[in-house]
Design a protein around this motif. Sequence first.
Motif, PDB file in Angstrom:
ATOM      1  N   SER A 175       0.822  -1.207   0.000  1.00  0.00           N
ATOM      2  CA  SER A 175       0.000   0.000   0.000  1.00  0.00           C
ATOM      3  C   SER A 175       0.855   1.255   0.000  1.00  0.00           C
ATOM      4  N   THR A 176       1.977   1.227   0.728  1.00  0.00           N
ATOM      5  CA  THR A 176       2.885   2.380   0.724  1.00  0.00           C
ATOM      6  C   THR A 176       3.431   2.626  -0.676  1.00  0.00           C
ATOM      7  N   TRP A 177       3.846   1.533  -1.350  1.00  0.00           N
ATOM      8  CA  TRP A 177       4.322   1.685  -2.735  1.00  0.00           C
ATOM      9  C   TRP A 177       3.198   2.232  -3.618  1.00  0.00           C
ATOM     10  N   ALA A 178       1.986   1.679  -3.469  1.00  0.00           N
ATOM     11  CA  ALA A 178       0.877   2.069  -4.330  1.00  0.00           C
ATOM     12  C   ALA A 178       0.532   3.550  -4.172  1.00  0.00           C
ATOM     13  N   VAL A 179       0.523   4.021  -2.938  1.00  0.00           N
ATOM     14  CA  VAL A 179       0.202   5.432  -2.705  1.00  0.00           C
ATOM     15  C   VAL A 179       1.259   6.338  -3.324  1.00  0.00           C
ATOM     16  N   LEU A 180       2.517   6.013  -3.119  1.00  0.00           N
ATOM     17  CA  LEU A 180       3.591   6.821  -3.706  1.00  0.00           C
ATOM     18  C   LEU A 180       3.530   6.797  -5.229  1.00  0.00           C
ATOM     19  N   GLU A 181       3.280   5.624  -5.795  1.00  0.00           N
ATOM     20  CA  GLU A 181       3.197   5.496  -7.252  1.00  0.00           C
ATOM     21  C   GLU A 181       2.030   6.294  -7.799  1.00  0.00           C
ATOM     22  N   SER A 182       0.891   6.274  -7.092  1.00  0.00           N
ATOM     23  CA  SER A 182      -0.309   6.969  -7.579  1.00  0.00           C
ATOM     24  C   SER A 182      -0.133   8.477  -7.595  1.00  0.00           C
ATOM     25  N   GLN A 183       0.785   8.978  -6.781  1.00  0.00           N
ATOM     26  CA  GLN A 183       0.997  10.420  -6.711  1.00  0.00           C
ATOM     27  C   GLN A 183       1.762  10.961  -7.910  1.00  0.00           C
ATOM     28  N   ARG A 184       2.197  10.072  -8.780  1.00  0.00           N
ATOM     29  CA  ARG A 184       2.927  10.508  -9.980  1.00  0.00           C
ATOM     30  C   ARG A 184       1.986  11.045 -11.055  1.00  0.00           C
ATOM     31  N   VAL A 185       0.687  10.791 -10.898  1.00  0.00           N
ATOM     32  CA  VAL A 185      -0.286  11.222 -11.903  1.00  0.00           C
ATOM     33  C   VAL A 185      -1.315  12.132 -11.245  1.00  0.00           C
ATOM     34  N   ALA A 186      -2.056  12.878 -12.076  1.00  0.00           N
ATOM     35  CA  ALA A 186      -3.011  13.857 -11.544  1.00  0.00           C
ATOM     36  C   ALA A 186      -4.113  13.200 -10.742  1.00  0.00           C
ATOM     37  N   MET A 187      -4.696  12.120 -11.271  1.00  0.00           N
ATOM     38  CA  MET A 187      -5.730  11.378 -10.556  1.00  0.00           C
ATOM     39  C   MET A 187      -5.073  10.201  -9.853  1.00  0.00           C
ATOM     40  N   PRO A 188      -5.128  10.132  -8.511  1.00  0.00           N
ATOM     41  CA  PRO A 188      -4.442   9.048  -7.797  1.00  0.00           C
ATOM     42  C   PRO A 188      -4.906   7.660  -8.237  1.00  0.00           C
ATOM     43  N   LYS A 189      -4.074   6.982  -9.016  1.00  0.00           N
ATOM     44  CA  LYS A 189      -4.413   5.624  -9.438  1.00  0.00           C
ATOM     45  C   LYS A 189      -3.141   4.877  -9.822  1.00  0.00           C
ATOM     46  N   ILE A 190      -3.264   3.554  -9.895  1.00  0.00           N
ATOM     47  CA  ILE A 190      -2.139   2.692 -10.251  1.00  0.00           C
ATOM     48  C   ILE A 190      -2.287   2.254 -11.695  1.00  0.00           C
ATOM     49  N   ASN A 191      -1.346   2.635 -12.532  1.00  0.00           N
ATOM     50  CA  ASN A 191      -1.385   2.224 -13.929  1.00  0.00           C
ATOM     51  C   ASN A 191      -1.029   0.755 -14.073  1.00  0.00           C
ATOM     52  N   ARG A 192      -1.557   0.133 -15.107  1.00  0.00           N
ATOM     53  CA  ARG A 192      -1.301  -1.287 -15.369  1.00  0.00           C
ATOM     54  C   ARG A 192       0.190  -1.546 -15.543  1.00  0.00           C
ATOM     55  N   GLU A 193       0.880  -0.643 -16.226  1.00  0.00           N
ATOM     56  CA  GLU A 193       2.309  -0.839 -16.466  1.00  0.00           C
ATOM     57  C   GLU A 193       3.095  -0.819 -15.156  1.00  0.00           C
ATOM     58  N   ALA A 194       2.685   0.045 -14.237  1.00  0.00           N
ATOM     59  CA  ALA A 194       3.394   0.167 -12.971  1.00  0.00           C
ATOM     60  C   ALA A 194       3.242  -1.085 -12.122  1.00  0.00           C
ATOM     61  N   ILE A 195       2.026  -1.584 -11.977  1.00  0.00           N
ATOM     62  CA  ILE A 195       1.819  -2.768 -11.139  1.00  0.00           C
ATOM     63  C   ILE A 195       2.406  -4.008 -11.804  1.00  0.00           C
ATOM     64  N   SER A 196       2.418  -4.036 -13.128  1.00  0.00           N
ATOM     65  CA  SER A 196       2.986  -5.189 -13.840  1.00  0.00           C
ATOM     66  C   SER A 196       4.473  -5.339 -13.589  1.00  0.00           C
ATOM     67  N   ALA A 197       5.155  -4.235 -13.341  1.00  0.00           N
ATOM     68  CA  ALA A 197       6.619  -4.251 -13.241  1.00  0.00           C
ATOM     69  C   ALA A 197       7.140  -4.527 -11.834  1.00  0.00           C
ATOM     70  N   ILE A 198       6.286  -4.468 -10.817  1.00  0.00           N
ATOM     71  CA  ILE A 198       6.802  -4.627  -9.458  1.00  0.00           C
ATOM     72  C   ILE A 198       7.178  -6.090  -9.184  1.00  0.00           C
ATOM     73  N   ARG A 199       7.955  -6.296  -8.126  1.00  0.00           N
ATOM     74  CA  ARG A 199       8.316  -7.629  -7.655  1.00  0.00           C
ATOM     75  C   ARG A 199       7.525  -7.943  -6.391  1.00  0.00           C
ATOM     76  N   ILE A 200       7.036  -9.177  -6.286  1.00  0.00           N
ATOM     77  CA  ILE A 200       6.309  -9.570  -5.090  1.00  0.00           C
ATOM     78  C   ILE A 200       6.906 -10.854  -4.525  1.00  0.00           C
ATOM     79  N   PRO A 201       6.857 -11.035  -3.203  1.00  0.00           N
ATOM     80  CA  PRO A 201       7.376 -12.254  -2.597  1.00  0.00           C
ATOM     81  C   PRO A 201       6.420 -13.420  -2.808  1.00  0.00           C
ATOM     82  N   VAL A 202       6.985 -14.602  -3.060  1.00  0.00           N
ATOM     83  CA  VAL A 202       6.171 -15.808  -3.229  1.00  0.00           C
ATOM     84  C   VAL A 202       6.740 -16.905  -2.323  1.00  0.00           C
ATOM     85  N   PRO A 203       6.149 -17.118  -1.152  1.00  0.00           N
ATOM     86  CA  PRO A 203       6.591 -18.201  -0.276  1.00  0.00           C
ATOM     87  C   PRO A 203       6.228 -19.556  -0.889  1.00  0.00           C
ATOM     88  N   PRO A 204       6.817 -20.654  -0.401  1.00  0.00           N
ATOM     89  CA  PRO A 204       6.363 -21.984  -0.813  1.00  0.00           C
ATOM     90  C   PRO A 204       4.864 -22.102  -0.576  1.00  0.00           C
TER      91      PRO A 204
END
Length: 432
Positions: free
Chosen positions: A349-378
């Motif tokens: 959520s912290t990443w999402a809020v910071l990322e959304s502030q890059r555009v006029a309307m606070p939102k997460i673009n598809r390209e931005a969320i597609s590029a992030i890394r997420i942890p995957v436990p077993p």
Amino acid sequence: MTRDLDWFPELPVGWHCMPLKAVCDYRVSNVDKVPADGELPVRLCNYTDVYHNEFIRVDMDLMQTTATQAEIDRFGLTVDDVVITKDSETWDDIGVPAVIAESAPDLVCGYHLAMLRPNVSMLDGRYLFRCLQARPMQFQFERTATGVTRFGLGLDAIGRLYLPVPPLPRQRAIAAYLDRETAKIDAMIAAKEQLLTILAEKRRALITHAVTCGLNPEAPMKDSGVEWLGELPKHWSLSKFTWTVFIAEGQVDPEQEPFRSMMLMAPNHIESGTGRLVGRETAAEQSAISGKYFCRKGDIVYSKIRPALRKAAQAPEDCLCSADMYPLRPIGDLLAEYLLYFLLGDRFSTWAVLESQRVAMPKINREAISAIRIPVPPQQEQREIVDAMRLATSRMDKLSEAAGKSMKLLAERRASLIAAAVTGVLDVETAA
């Protein structure tokens, strides 16, 4: 009592039912927020000041602007004046009162408000304020408000408002009693609100730790290499979002079957921060006409607008979701519920809020969320995390639900107390 006030409570002997125009001077403000050259500096009591505060005081953060001397003379506020909201997008937001508890020569009533100045020989300002909070008076505003998309009160409608008017000493006794008793109830409500805040914070912290650190406090950790993720257990993998999550593309027409009869999820149907659905409506019930995404049962739906609200939930059935949301379908070993908890956690959520502030309307673009890394436990560990979070959050949710119900009952008790006191149903002298 007039014929159209048959619903009004029977008043005690010595009380009178009188129109506001008989006991008050009242006027609708036209003082706007825009400063102008040649005008005098003032502090403006605005719509939101009245809507969110029962008592207006000079130490509040009031808007600084300008007004003409004529406007100051006509709309300057003094102690025991009552200010009400005059119009709104919903009828239940009109007629909301606040009383001027403190004043100053530069305090002025702003636009979209009406100011009421009691005739001090007949009406006490604080009693008038409590009267306007009572259901019998609010009901009159609802009946007389005009409008379709926006509701408003005209000057005549305000003047025709009927009030219960007891002798002045009784008015003052009622106002003092209600000040004391509502303060007690407000303190109890504030304690419940604090409990809800603590539970929400604890919930977020618990989820965040589980989805980024796991359940084993002894597990060796490693630097993820992603600043906003921090350290992860050494045996967890780190994956690009689109390698483990399919983001649905292509929209369907919600006016056509079978989509028209399907549930349509929108951000307002999801409780902020909990992943719970709080409403169910079909596309037809919402009169949906623009393209929507199709979601399979079990998909995770995430709102890309205003990410600080943390609106994410699991689709309980095949359904549609708003174009303002992303339907997310796990790939491979990633479990949908683990993904949901990850999206609700603080780090994402912290990443999402910071990322959304890059555009006029606070939102997460598809390209931005597609590029992030997420942890995957077993996968087995994901199951254990999901089971642990279900159990822990269920307990917290029950506590939150109980606190919420208690707050609702207290608010109802408060409203009933005010109505009973100002209509004479409750004798405050024997109740004190």
